[in-house]
Design an enzyme around this catalytic site. Structure first.
Site, PDB file in Angstrom:
ATOM      1  N   GLY A   1      34.964  45.179  19.538  1.00  0.00           N
ATOM      2  CA  GLY A   1      34.021  46.101  18.946  1.00  0.00           C
ATOM      3  C   GLY A   1      34.155  46.680  17.454  1.00  0.00           C
ATOM      4  O   GLY A   1      33.418  47.433  16.753  1.00  0.00           O
ATOM      5  N   HIS A   2      35.635  46.498  16.808  1.00  0.00           N
ATOM      6  CA  HIS A   2      36.004  47.038  15.645  1.00  0.00           C
ATOM      7  C   HIS A   2      36.469  46.181  14.699  1.00  0.00           C
ATOM      8  O   HIS A   2      37.642  46.089  14.732  1.00  0.00           O
ATOM      9  CB  HIS A   2      36.722  48.275  15.899  1.00  0.00           C
ATOM     10  CG  HIS A   2      37.070  49.230  14.615  1.00  0.00           C
ATOM     11  ND1 HIS A   2      37.953  49.133  13.742  1.00  0.00           N
ATOM     12  CD2 HIS A   2      36.382  50.415  14.331  1.00  0.00           C
ATOM     13  CE1 HIS A   2      37.725  50.149  12.853  1.00  0.00           C
ATOM     14  NE2 HIS A   2      36.772  50.905  13.211  1.00  0.00           N
ATOM     15  N   PHE A   3      35.966  45.208  14.157  1.00  0.00           N
ATOM     16  CA  PHE A   3      34.569  45.138  13.952  1.00  0.00           C
ATOM     17  C   PHE A   3      34.506  43.425  14.432  1.00  0.00           C
ATOM     18  O   PHE A   3      35.256  42.812  13.761  1.00  0.00           O
ATOM     19  CB  PHE A   3      34.040  45.192  12.388  1.00  0.00           C
ATOM     20  CG  PHE A   3      34.245  46.805  11.986  1.00  0.00           C
ATOM     21  CD1 PHE A   3      33.331  47.482  12.433  1.00  0.00           C
ATOM     22  CD2 PHE A   3      35.551  47.104  11.128  1.00  0.00           C
ATOM     23  CE1 PHE A   3      33.293  48.944  11.995  1.00  0.00           C
ATOM     24  CE2 PHE A   3      35.416  48.413  10.823  1.00  0.00           C
ATOM     25  CZ  PHE A   3      34.473  49.045  11.159  1.00  0.00           C
TER      26      PHE A   3
END
Length: 154
Positions: free
Chosen positions: A54-56
């Site tokens: 999720g990053h990124f």
């Protein structure tokens, strides 16, 4: 002074010094340390790290807070190696962070070099400067403070 060749700690030894475990163990190896002075360690950053989901998405970058956590863990090892304290009975708590600067992104495939130098030790408080490097270039830096406390007091 300790001979740097004698001061290498592998992951099994690190597991005996830090309470952190997957996915939050962020030190893979210690390559040099001098108790009461400094430590050099590293974290191999891989695409398999859970935070990259999720990053990124599409542009994976190691979160800055985790770079700071990796530095704090290296600093924790330095504190353990600088005292006669039984590790099983103690916790090392991050109590402050100052002058944080992120200079360069950290990507999957990077070897994050963690350098911490002890600045001050008074009673239960330890203050140190930390710097993280990738390929010899400064990625992040901070001044960190940690407290040593008894596990039973938590």
């Amino acid at each position: 002074m300790i001979d740097p060749a004698q001061s290498i700690l592998d992951i099994r030894q690190i597991l005996g010094l830090l309470p952190h475990r997957y996915p939050f163990l962020l030190v893979d190896r210690v390559v040099e340390y001098v108790p009461g002075d400094y430590i050099k360690a590293y974290k191999n950053v891989t695409m398999n790290e859970p935070f990259f989901q999720g990053h990124f998405p599409g542009v994976p970058v190691m979160p800055g807070v985790l770079i700071m956590e990796a530095l704090a863990q290296a600093g924790g090892i330095l504190v353990v190696k600088s005292t006669d304290t039984a590790v099983e009975d103690k916790l090392f708590l991050f109590t402050g962070i100052e002058s944080v600067r992120f200079r360069k992104p950290v990507y999957p495939g990077d070897k994050l070099e963690l350098h911490c130098r002890l600045l001050k030790h008074k009673l239960k408080l330890w203050k140190m400067e930390g710097r993280a490097y990738v390929d010899g270039k400064l990625a992040a830096e901070a001044v960190m403070t940690a407290a040593v406390t008894n596990r039973e007091d938590m």
